[in-house]
Write a protein that holds these residues in place. Sequence first.
Motif, PDB file in Angstrom:
ATOM      1  N   SER A 141       0.710  -1.555   0.349  1.00 22.95           N
ATOM      2  CA  SER A 141      -0.132   0.206   0.197  1.00 22.95           C
ATOM      3  C   SER A 141       0.662   0.905   0.113  1.00 22.95           C
ATOM      4  CB  SER A 141      -0.103   0.175   1.606  1.00 22.95           C
ATOM      5  OG  SER A 141      -1.505   1.240   1.073  1.00 22.95           O
ATOM      6  N   ALA A 142       0.330   2.093  -0.338  1.00 18.95           N
ATOM      7  CA  ALA A 142       1.135   3.962  -0.921  1.00 18.95           C
ATOM      8  C   ALA A 142       1.769   3.441   1.123  1.00 18.95           C
ATOM      9  CB  ALA A 142       0.637   4.417  -1.597  1.00 18.95           C
ATOM     10  N   GLN A 143       0.320   3.840   1.583  1.00 18.66           N
ATOM     11  CA  GLN A 143      -0.124   4.318   3.046  1.00 18.66           C
ATOM     12  C   GLN A 143       1.386   3.806   3.788  1.00 18.66           C
ATOM     13  OE1 GLN A 143      -1.910   7.406   2.958  1.00 18.66           O
ATOM     14  NE2 GLN A 143      -1.905   6.446   0.927  1.00 18.66           N
ATOM     15  N   SER A 144       1.976   2.484   4.109  1.00 17.40           N
ATOM     16  CA  SER A 144       2.532   1.941   4.318  1.00 17.40           C
ATOM     17  C   SER A 144       3.980   1.466   3.832  1.00 17.40           C
ATOM     18  CB  SER A 144       1.824   0.647   5.076  1.00 17.40           C
ATOM     19  OG  SER A 144       2.530  -0.289   6.014  1.00 17.40           O
ATOM     20  N   VAL A 145       4.917   1.614   5.015  1.00 19.73           N
ATOM     21  CA  VAL A 145       6.373   1.437   4.139  1.00 19.73           C
ATOM     22  C   VAL A 145       6.558   0.318   4.317  1.00 19.73           C
ATOM     23  CG1 VAL A 145       8.607   1.342   4.080  1.00 19.73           C
ATOM     24  CG2 VAL A 145       7.178   3.300   4.775  1.00 19.73           C
ATOM     25  N   SER A 146       6.632  -1.051   2.891  1.00 22.56           N
ATOM     26  CA  SER A 146       7.005  -2.509   2.977  1.00 22.56           C
ATOM     27  C   SER A 146       8.342  -2.573   1.608  1.00 22.56           C
ATOM     28  CB  SER A 146       5.725  -2.208   2.127  1.00 22.56           C
ATOM     29  OG  SER A 146       5.836  -4.517   1.628  1.00 22.56           O
ATOM     30  N   GLY A 147       8.988  -3.817   2.229  1.00 23.31           N
ATOM     31  CA  GLY A 147      10.025  -4.435   1.844  1.00 23.31           C
ATOM     32  C   GLY A 147      11.586  -3.016   1.821  1.00 23.31           C
ATOM     33  N   PHE A 148      11.395  -2.350   2.435  1.00 24.16           N
ATOM     34  CA  PHE A 148      12.786  -1.637   2.599  1.00 24.16           C
ATOM     35  C   PHE A 148      12.859  -1.052   4.325  1.00 24.16           C
ATOM     36  CE2 PHE A 148      14.135   2.272   3.098  1.00 24.16           C
ATOM     37  CZ  PHE A 148      15.502   2.648   1.846  1.00 24.16           C
ATOM     38  N   ALA A 149      14.083  -1.338   4.801  1.00 22.93           N
ATOM     39  CA  ALA A 149      14.480  -0.849   6.032  1.00 22.93           C
ATOM     40  C   ALA A 149      15.119   0.392   6.191  1.00 22.93           C
ATOM     41  CB  ALA A 149      14.544  -2.113   6.611  1.00 22.93           C
ATOM     42  N   VAL A 150      15.530   0.830   7.252  1.00 18.50           N
ATOM     43  CA  VAL A 150      16.895   1.877   7.014  1.00 18.50           C
ATOM     44  C   VAL A 150      17.493   1.004   8.458  1.00 18.50           C
ATOM     45  CG1 VAL A 150      18.050   4.066   7.852  1.00 18.50           C
ATOM     46  CG2 VAL A 150      15.754   4.085   6.457  1.00 18.50           C
ATOM     47  N   ILE A 151      19.094   1.046   8.518  1.00 14.97           N
ATOM     48  CA  ILE A 151      19.546   0.402   9.194  1.00 14.97           C
ATOM     49  C   ILE A 151      20.514   1.575  10.371  1.00 14.97           C
ATOM     50  CG2 ILE A 151      21.277  -2.038  10.067  1.00 14.97           C
ATOM     51  CD1 ILE A 151      18.616  -2.509   9.152  1.00 14.97           C
ATOM     52  N   GLY A 152      20.485   1.718  11.683  1.00 21.11           N
ATOM     53  CA  GLY A 152      21.229   2.856  11.421  1.00 21.11           C
ATOM     54  C   GLY A 152      22.448   1.661  12.331  1.00 21.11           C
ATOM     55  N   PHE A 153      23.984   2.301  11.927  1.00 18.16           N
ATOM     56  CA  PHE A 153      24.926   2.159  12.813  1.00 18.16           C
ATOM     57  C   PHE A 153      25.380   3.184  13.042  1.00 18.16           C
ATOM     58  CE2 PHE A 153      24.636  -0.936   9.313  1.00 18.16           C
ATOM     59  CZ  PHE A 153      25.101  -1.623   9.489  1.00 18.16           C
ATOM     60  N   GLY A 154      26.447   2.700  13.973  1.00 18.47           N
ATOM     61  CA  GLY A 154      27.514   3.816  14.626  1.00 18.47           C
ATOM     62  C   GLY A 154      27.078   4.603  16.174  1.00 18.47           C
ATOM     63  N   LYS A 155      26.881   6.293  16.217  1.00 22.68           N
ATOM     64  CA  LYS A 155      26.196   6.341  16.982  1.00 22.68           C
ATOM     65  C   LYS A 155      24.320   6.194  16.811  1.00 22.68           C
ATOM     66  CE  LYS A 155      30.138   9.760  18.301  1.00 22.68           C
ATOM     67  NZ  LYS A 155      30.481  11.046  17.802  1.00 22.68           N
ATOM     68  N   MET A 156      24.335   6.166  15.377  1.00 21.58           N
ATOM     69  CA  MET A 156      22.697   6.271  14.861  1.00 21.58           C
ATOM     70  C   MET A 156      22.402   4.931  15.984  1.00 21.58           C
ATOM     71  SD  MET A 156      19.745   6.897  14.268  1.00 21.58           S
ATOM     72  CE  MET A 156      18.496   7.457  13.474  1.00 21.58           C
ATOM     73  N   GLY A 157      22.728   3.636  15.554  1.00 19.47           N
ATOM     74  CA  GLY A 157      22.741   2.355  16.728  1.00 19.47           C
ATOM     75  C   GLY A 157      22.867   2.562  17.559  1.00 19.47           C
ATOM     76  N   GLY A 158      24.075   3.121  17.807  1.00 20.84           N
ATOM     77  CA  GLY A 158      24.310   2.643  18.877  1.00 20.84           C
ATOM     78  C   GLY A 158      23.998   3.597  20.171  1.00 20.84           C
ATOM     79  N   ILE A 159      23.079   4.462  20.194  1.00 18.90           N
ATOM     80  CA  ILE A 159      21.768   4.683  20.558  1.00 18.90           C
ATOM     81  C   ILE A 159      22.385   6.147  21.670  1.00 18.90           C
ATOM     82  CG2 ILE A 159      19.753   5.262  22.404  1.00 18.90           C
ATOM     83  CD1 ILE A 159      19.141   1.937  21.677  1.00 18.90           C
ATOM     84  N   GLU A 160      24.123   6.758  20.989  1.00 14.28           N
ATOM     85  CA  GLU A 160      24.860   7.702  21.386  1.00 14.28           C
ATOM     86  C   GLU A 160      24.747   9.030  20.409  1.00 14.28           C
ATOM     87  OE1 GLU A 160      27.771   4.695  21.349  1.00 14.28           O
ATOM     88  OE2 GLU A 160      26.832   4.013  23.158  1.00 14.28           O
ATOM     89  N   LEU A 161      23.919   9.367  19.645  1.00 11.59           N
ATOM     90  CA  LEU A 161      23.930   9.810  18.718  1.00 11.59           C
ATOM     91  C   LEU A 161      24.630  11.557  20.163  1.00 11.59           C
ATOM     92  CD1 LEU A 161      21.410  10.476  16.274  1.00 11.59           C
ATOM     93  CD2 LEU A 161      23.556   9.751  16.006  1.00 11.59           C
ATOM     94  N   GLY A 162      25.224  12.596  19.207  1.00 13.46           N
ATOM     95  CA  GLY A 162      26.179  13.268  20.132  1.00 13.46           C
ATOM     96  C   GLY A 162      24.824  14.484  19.229  1.00 13.46           C
ATOM     97  N   PHE A 163      25.485  15.937  19.439  1.00 11.60           N
ATOM     98  CA  PHE A 163      24.511  17.633  18.688  1.00 11.60           C
ATOM     99  C   PHE A 163      25.339  17.484  17.240  1.00 11.60           C
ATOM    100  CE2 PHE A 163      24.458  18.393  23.760  1.00 11.60           C
ATOM    101  CZ  PHE A 163      22.864  18.455  23.763  1.00 11.60           C
ATOM    102  N   GLY A 164      26.959  17.231  17.002  1.00 11.24           N
ATOM    103  CA  GLY A 164      26.717  17.430  16.217  1.00 11.24           C
ATOM    104  C   GLY A 164      26.691  16.106  14.819  1.00 11.24           C
ATOM    105  N   SER A 165      26.083  15.399  15.678  1.00  3.98           N
ATOM    106  CA  SER A 165      26.569  13.619  14.238  1.00  3.98           C
ATOM    107  C   SER A 165      25.747  13.364  13.811  1.00  3.98           C
ATOM    108  CB  SER A 165      26.231  12.186  15.591  1.00  3.98           C
ATOM    109  OG  SER A 165      26.730  12.378  16.570  1.00  3.98           O
ATOM    110  N   ASP A 166      26.367  13.037  12.715  1.00  2.00           N
ATOM    111  CA  ASP A 166      25.896  11.997  11.660  1.00  2.00           C
ATOM    112  C   ASP A 166      25.187  11.338  11.530  1.00  2.00           C
ATOM    113  OD1 ASP A 166      27.702  10.926  11.803  1.00  2.00           O
ATOM    114  OD2 ASP A 166      29.163  11.478   9.644  1.00  2.00           O
ATOM    115  N   LEU A 167      24.924  10.598  10.144  1.00  2.00           N
ATOM    116  CA  LEU A 167      23.988   9.182  11.102  1.00  2.00           C
ATOM    117  C   LEU A 167      24.667   8.426   9.433  1.00  2.00           C
ATOM    118  CD1 LEU A 167      19.984  10.359  10.311  1.00  2.00           C
ATOM    119  CD2 LEU A 167      21.942  10.590  12.479  1.00  2.00           C
ATOM    120  N   ASP A 168      25.382   7.211  10.346  1.00  2.00           N
ATOM    121  CA  ASP A 168      25.478   6.201   9.806  1.00  2.00           C
ATOM    122  C   ASP A 168      24.817   5.192   9.545  1.00  2.00           C
ATOM    123  OD1 ASP A 168      28.346   6.998   9.136  1.00  2.00           O
ATOM    124  OD2 ASP A 168      27.960   6.253  11.414  1.00  2.00           O
ATOM    125  N   VAL A 169      24.064   4.955   8.325  1.00  2.00           N
ATOM    126  CA  VAL A 169      23.068   3.862   8.343  1.00  2.00           C
ATOM    127  C   VAL A 169      22.975   3.476   6.442  1.00  2.00           C
ATOM    128  CG1 VAL A 169      21.748   5.377   8.719  1.00  2.00           C
ATOM    129  CG2 VAL A 169      21.508   5.056   6.253  1.00  2.00           C
TER     130      VAL A 169
END
Length: 951
Positions: A680-708
């Motif tokens: 459905s166009a209303q619900s994301v299907s078959g796709f995922a974003v995986i967080g690595f680094g500080k994003m994955g480790g739940i440790e983002l700082g104020f200037g962090s980028d996102l490793d995905v």
Amino acid sequence: MTILDSSELLAQLPSELHADITHMVSELPDLFDQRRLAEMDAHLAGRVLASSSFIQRQAVRFPEISEKLLQGVDPINWCVDSLFEELTGRVDGVTDEATMMRLLRQFRNQYMLQIAWLDLAGAEVDSILQYLSALADALIRCAVEWAYSMACARSGIPRDEQGKEQQLIVIGMGKLGAKELNFSSDIDLIFCYPSRGETDGTRSTSNEEFFTKMCRMVIRLLDKVTVDGFVFRVDTRLRPFGESGALVLNHDAMEIYYQSHAREWERYAMVKARLITGSKEGKAELTTMIKAFVFRRYLDYGVFDSIRVMKRQIEAQLQKKGVEHNVKLGPGGIREIEFIGQAFQLIRGGRDKALQARGILKVLGLLADRNQISPLAAQELSEDYRYLRRLENHIQEIDDRQTHDLPTDTKNQLRLVLSMGFSSWLELLEKTQQTMKRVHQYFDRLVDFDEPTEQTDNTDWLDLTEEGLDSFLAAKGGSVSEETRKGIIHFCHSYPVRQLQEKGRQYIVRLLPMLLERLLIVEPEEKTVLIFLAMLEKICNRVAYLVLLVESPSVFNQLTRLAILSPWIVTQVTRSPILLDELIDPHSLYQVPSKDELQADLDNALLSIDSDDIEAQMEALRLFKQTSVLHVAASDLTGTLPVMVVSDKLTEIAEVIVEKVVTLSWKSICAQYGTPANASAQSVSGFAVIGFGKMGGIELGFGSDLDVVFLHKEAQIDEMTVGDRAISLGEFYMRLGRKIITYMVTRTFSGLLYEMDLRLRPNGNSGLLVSSESSFEQYQRKNAWAWEHQALVRARFVAGCSDVAERFNKIRSEVLGLRRDITTLRNEVVEMREKMRSTLLTKKQGFFDLKHGVGGIVDIEFIVQFGVLANANEHDSLLTYTDNIRLLHELNKIGFLSTLQQQNLDGAYKAYREASHHASLAEQPTMVPVDVVEEQVRQVALVWDEIMINN
């Protein structure tokens, strides 16, 4: 038929009012007889009839309506459409103006009779105001429709340059606009039509001429006094340029006026504006323009000046004789209650759309809900408003006169005492005076926007010299360095400051001494002064923010306090001055929302934005991030959030944004290329974003980028989307990934959302942007380096399809759980650590690099990652978490780390993280003096040697 002895009706009525009742009974012998009297409440009827000469007259003119009212029957459907339908049925086929006027006036009087009766019989005042407004709407719509048909018959249909039919838009102002019309009110109208053009008749005329003549006809139909009276007195002086302006303007002319020529009081007047007639499209366009004029996007403290002026005008009028008993304009009258509500609406309505409501009772409730006024104030003002509006109506219902003064003659005083349910005139007067006194006290207290005390120093700030600055500082007992002195002089002579218009100049002159006294005298912070002035130089052309800093001491104090603690905050405000709004409420500033609240806030921010307006969505997302991060930063700087919670909150903000961006991107790509099968166009299907680094480790700082990393489900090579522009699923998911990146990294006026780093995907920068589940698994099992498995330790699902998330978690667990040669693994980890340090370490005498220094953050992370990779095949508990602190505890539980080692690493990691956060907020490198972290460095280095070198 036995004619009623009027004694039943006269019972309990003052003798002074008997004559009117006796006369009316004699006029209506068929109505007042013993049988009917037995069916009704004679005392109620007597009170209603005695209270209003208007009712007495109209009862004689319309006995059939009077009979129903006497029987207690409410014959009215108060829906505007129903009233309009009945009225148009009555005037159907009428072609002459005199007949139309007569029918409109008869309709008006019949229904005003019923409204007055219901009011005096005790109906709720809120309902009466709605009934009056609905009746006015129906009459206006009918007059406009009839006048339009007559004008079209004469000149043809007005059309724009594309041939589209044009219709007149009538804007109801004031109480009519708010649906709070009083009984004998005039109506304030503004007329507008959509576009230039001309009529299509044989006697073609311009749209301007067509609608001007039509409006004059509408006014005559409503306003002209005939033997039947009038419908409403019409006042058009609120139109652009007032009485000297054109009677009717097109949209473009209206917009130019309100953008360039309108005065501040016209914003106040437009708060209650409501469009009564016109096409749906025409009204929508005009409504958008009016709201943009009235309600500013920011908290509009610039309106203080106009509020002060209007308040002074009100207070001047209160000095006039005769207004003390005016329930509308007197001290504590209806106008002051409305003024309280509308002042707050003008200030806050741009950001809080709920406050764009027109009705004052609703606005008072909303202000209490938002802690702008107390619940008690809202309750008492609402009670007082209802009392005064009921009293106003009863005064006007005596003889259908537009008056707001308490009567001075005994007979009408008796009528009012009777209708309002008091025992004496003295009791009514005392209640009214108490009510108005309470309102006036609230008026003085809640609209306390007094002019700040003028500066007493004679410093010419916009032509400031070093001597003048030194003189100012000497008078305050302070001094500054040469660098700061030159910075202040430069600011005063800078182009942005010099080119300010008069209002901006006035406020900068008031702001500068406030700023210098705070940051050079009270709390000497010369560096902060220069940063602050740099910000002001960039935002001073937006005068509203200068006004905000001057007019709101709490905002000024919050910003200077936070600026001393963090130049980063000043940088953020410089980029997005709208963040100043967040400083207004200190309690709110230090309240960090939960993830659910963040999601709700973001949903609300995007609610009014069209689905195809990607630029507006991007701006809303960026403002949401900046606002949310500001709350976290303020709480971190003031010590109200522990370091680990700071990272949790920053990570939650990123998660909410990524989730929303994925959803928006999915809908956009589906709209272009269709959806995968069974999706459905209303619900994301078959796709995922995986967080690595500080994003994955739940440790983002104020200037962090996102490793995905982007993953998609397995699909046949020839499988296509379902839609008109079908593409392969591989291409579909690739475009989805690109759309997500576009949302995140596009630089708009407010900057970007987050830097995105996708180098951890299979084969790095040379690999596909979106990997399939199987290719990701195959790469991790057969081709990944040890450092890539280290990165996998901190990887977790962030957003997208739960099925892909489940598949990723399985792959991660199996890969991390592989049995490894410990010696080889240790050597690879140590080798990678040395490579990183050789290229990334920052060296400065006497300082320690928190991230890459020996005994720093990366050493702790590598110890954790080595511990997981070496032991996960035997300990499933190591696969549960991705953050370093909880993994340290798990490594201690399995015996990989001793309790002392775990505690030392835990303490050092938290200390380093806190120092890193504060370095970011201070806009400094992640370096600290060696002696500050000397003990933590020693402890971490010791554990590194014990685990990684000497083992």
